[in-house]
Design a protein around this motif. Structure first.
Motif, PDB file in Angstrom:
ATOM      1  N   THR A  73     105.832  -9.507  19.295  1.00 41.00           N
ATOM      2  CA  THR A  73     105.806  -9.866  20.711  1.00 41.00           C
ATOM      3  C   THR A  73     104.858 -11.043  20.970  1.00 41.00           C
ATOM      4  O   THR A  73     103.976 -11.350  20.166  1.00 41.00           O
ATOM      5  CB  THR A  73     105.362  -8.658  21.558  1.00 41.00           C
ATOM      6  N   ASP A  81     102.338 -11.406  22.977  1.00 36.42           N
ATOM      7  CA  ASP A  81     100.911 -11.069  22.994  1.00 36.42           C
ATOM      8  C   ASP A  81     100.346 -10.954  21.582  1.00 36.42           C
ATOM      9  O   ASP A  81      99.214 -11.387  21.320  1.00 36.42           O
ATOM     10  CB  ASP A  81     100.648  -9.801  23.812  1.00 36.42           C
ATOM     11  N   TYR A  82     101.135 -10.432  20.662  1.00 43.15           N
ATOM     12  CA  TYR A  82     100.673 -10.352  19.271  1.00 43.15           C
ATOM     13  C   TYR A  82     100.629 -11.735  18.619  1.00 43.15           C
ATOM     14  O   TYR A  82      99.765 -12.005  17.785  1.00 43.15           O
ATOM     15  CB  TYR A  82     101.540  -9.394  18.460  1.00 43.15           C
ATOM     16  N   HIS A 129      98.681  -3.403  25.040  1.00 44.94           N
ATOM     17  CA  HIS A 129     100.027  -3.258  24.487  1.00 44.94           C
ATOM     18  C   HIS A 129     100.355  -1.783  24.240  1.00 44.94           C
ATOM     19  O   HIS A 129     101.432  -1.305  24.613  1.00 44.94           O
ATOM     20  CB  HIS A 129     100.134  -4.055  23.186  1.00 44.94           C
ATOM     21  N   GLN A 134     101.091   0.152  27.257  1.00 45.71           N
ATOM     22  CA  GLN A 134     102.291  -0.366  27.913  1.00 45.71           C
ATOM     23  C   GLN A 134     102.006  -1.031  29.265  1.00 45.71           C
ATOM     24  O   GLN A 134     102.707  -0.794  30.249  1.00 45.71           O
ATOM     25  CB  GLN A 134     103.344   0.728  28.033  1.00 45.71           C
ATOM     26  N   ALA A 185     104.717  -6.367  30.515  1.00 48.60           N
ATOM     27  CA  ALA A 185     104.791  -7.547  29.654  1.00 48.60           C
ATOM     28  C   ALA A 185     104.349  -8.800  30.394  1.00 48.60           C
ATOM     29  O   ALA A 185     103.677  -9.660  29.814  1.00 48.60           O
ATOM     30  CB  ALA A 185     106.199  -7.712  29.109  1.00 48.60           C
ATOM     31  N   LEU A 196     100.461  -8.688  30.606  1.00 51.68           N
ATOM     32  CA  LEU A 196      99.920  -8.815  29.255  1.00 51.68           C
ATOM     33  C   LEU A 196     100.096 -10.228  28.719  1.00 51.68           C
ATOM     34  O   LEU A 196      99.145 -10.857  28.242  1.00 51.68           O
ATOM     35  CB  LEU A 196     100.603  -7.791  28.347  1.00 51.68           C
TER      36      LEU A 196
END
Length: 126
Positions: A2, A4-5, A70, A73, A76, A79
């Protein structure tokens, strides 16, 4: 993976990108005494080294905040927005450090700091 990662991954790599610029092109680089060499840098190279060091200092809190948000939850949109703000602030921070814009650099650091705090707050509100 994702967005954010990916931001965590970039933030992990960023100090290494900076150090290439700090010591790149130095014909007198001594790999046997790299720390003392880095401490003796001058000008923009020294400031790039300092930005490199600061990048390590802020990595862990940001990465933890992203992973917690993350896992819990957080939306998205929230985040990814906060993670992107942090990444952009780190790039701008380093550029300001290299350019010796101390006040602007500090203001940009605060933005990144509050993006990290925002991730923790968003996770706490889920």
């Amino acid at each position: 993976m994702t967005f954010d990662y990916w931001c965590i991954f970039f933030t992990f790599l960023f100090p290494y990108i900076l150090i290439v610029f700090a010591k790149g092109g130095c014909s007198h680089y001594d790999n046997h005494a790299s720390r003392s060499f880095m401490e003796n840098l001058q000008g923009w190279r020294k400031r790039t080294y300092w930005a490199h060091q600061n990048s390590f200092e802020v990595f862990a809190p940001f990465a933890v905040a992203v992973m917690i948000a993350h896992q819990l939850q957080v939306s998205a949109m929230t985040l990814n927005t906060l993670a992107a703000i942090f990444v952009v602030s780190r790039i701008l921070y380093a550029l300001c450090y290299v350019a010796d814009k101390a006040t602007l650099r500090s203001l940009i650091w605060i933005i990144g700091f509050f993006a990290t705090i925002g991730l923790f707050i968003a996770a706490a509100r889920v």
